[in-house]
Design an enzyme around this catalytic site. Sequence first.
Site, mmCIF file in Angstrom:
data_model
loop_
_atom_site.group_PDB
_atom_site.id
_atom_site.type_symbol
_atom_site.label_atom_id
_atom_site.label_comp_id
_atom_site.label_asym_id
_atom_site.label_seq_id
_atom_site.Cartn_x
_atom_site.Cartn_y
_atom_site.Cartn_z
ATOM 1 N N LYS A 57 -7.950 2.911 2.807
ATOM 2 C CA LYS A 57 -7.620 4.165 2.117
ATOM 3 C C LYS A 57 -8.400 4.261 0.807
ATOM 4 C CE LYS A 57 -3.133 4.435 4.348
ATOM 5 N NZ LYS A 57 -1.692 4.160 4.335
ATOM 6 N N GLN A 101 2.668 2.204 0.312
ATOM 7 C CA GLN A 101 2.441 1.654 1.652
ATOM 8 C C GLN A 101 3.720 1.034 2.194
ATOM 9 O OE1 GLN A 101 -0.370 2.093 3.399
ATOM 10 N NE2 GLN A 101 0.437 0.986 5.148
ATOM 11 N N ASP A 124 2.033 11.651 1.836
ATOM 12 C CA ASP A 124 2.403 11.038 3.111
ATOM 13 C C ASP A 124 3.324 11.947 3.919
ATOM 14 O OD1 ASP A 124 1.493 8.611 4.122
ATOM 15 O OD2 ASP A 124 2.559 7.441 2.605
HETATM 16 N N1 GUN Z 1 2.700 2.273 7.126
HETATM 17 C C1 GUN Z 1 2.267 2.574 8.361
HETATM 18 N N2 GUN Z 1 1.790 3.823 8.410
HETATM 19 C C2 GUN Z 1 1.909 4.328 7.163
HETATM 20 C C3 GUN Z 1 1.571 5.578 6.588
HETATM 21 O O1 GUN Z 1 1.077 6.504 7.217
HETATM 22 N N3 GUN Z 1 1.843 5.694 5.263
HETATM 23 C C4 GUN Z 1 2.421 4.701 4.539
HETATM 24 N N4 GUN Z 1 2.679 4.934 3.262
HETATM 25 N N5 GUN Z 1 2.748 3.543 5.047
HETATM 26 C C5 GUN Z 1 2.490 3.359 6.358
#
Ligand code: GUN
Length: 297
Positions: A57, A101, A124
Site C-alpha cells: 500500500k 490494517q 477502507d
Molecule cells: N485486512 C485484510 N484486508 C484488509 C483491508 O482491505 N483493509 C484493512 N484495513 N485490513 C485488511
Amino acid sequence: MPAKRGPKIISGKAVAETIQEELQAEIAALKKRKLVPGLAVVLVGEDPASEVYVRNKRLTCEKLGINSYAHDLPANTTEKRLLNLIAKLNADPKVHGILVQMPLPKHIDEQRVLNAIDPDKDVDGFHPVNVGRLLNGEPCFLPCTPAGCQELLMRSGYDPAGKHAVIVGRSNIVGKPLAALLMQKGPGGDATVTVCHSRTKHLARITQQADILIAAIGMPEFVKARMVKEGVVIIDVGVNRVEDKTRKSGYRLTGDVDFKGVSKKARAITPVPGGVGPMTITMLMKNTVAAARRAGK
Ligand code: GUN
C-alpha cells in the site's frame, strides 16, 4: 478436433494499471491546486501477511504521488494509545484517508477502533456509517476488495446485471459488502445474489448455479471443478500461504479456487497472485484521492 481453449485470464494487474493511470491524471490536477492526497497507514504488531500488504500500500502511494504517513506500532500497543493516534489523524488536515490494517492484536477491540475513524476519512469503508450508506445505496467509500471485484467484472466485460452471482464467504470485509454492491440497483449491480458460507448445506448445488462465482472463504483451493458449471466466471479473492519446499520462501500463494481444475470449465478466471490483490490496493488509492478531492472543496 481443435483442443479446448482454456479460460480467459482476468488480469487484475492490468486493470489496476489502467485505473492507476486515470488516478495519476487526477492527482496531478489536485497538485496544481496545491492539494496532495495523504493516506495514514497504521500497522500494529508484526503479522507477516499484514506487513506485506502494508508495504504494498505504501509503495503504491509513492508510485502515484500520494503522501503516505506510516505508523508502525508494537504488538503490545494499548487500545487507548491507538485511539489517541486515530483522534490525531482525524484532526490532521494533511491526512485525507486513514487505514488501520486488520487483524489487530487480540487485546484490541477492532470494531471500537473502526468506529473511531472519521467516516469522511474512512477509505477502507469499514465504519458503520459507510456500511449503512452502502446498504442504503447512498454515496460512500466503498470497501476496497468488493469494489475491486466489481470493477474487475465491469472492465473485463462481465456485467453482473441479471446474472446469478454466488459469493462463498460472509465476512464483513468481503462477502457481506460485496453482496450489497452486486445487488444494488444500477451500473455494476442488478445481480441476483446468493451468499454461502461454512454452514451452508449442499453448498455445491448452489455454487453449480452461479454465472459468476466469487470465492472469499479463506481456504486454499476450496472450490473444485465439480462445484461449478460450464462457462462460469470466477473471481478468486483468496490469498492463502501454503507450504512449498521448492520455493526459497518455503511457501507459495494460492487462492480459494482450484485454478487448474476449474480451468476446464470456466469462461474466465482471476489468477492468484495478480487478480484481486492489485485491485484492492488500487481502490484504496481511488478512495484516498476522492477523500482529498472532497476535503479540497
Ligand atoms: N485486512 C485484510 N484486508 C484488509 C483491508 O482491505 N483493509 C484493512 N484495513 N485490513 C485488511
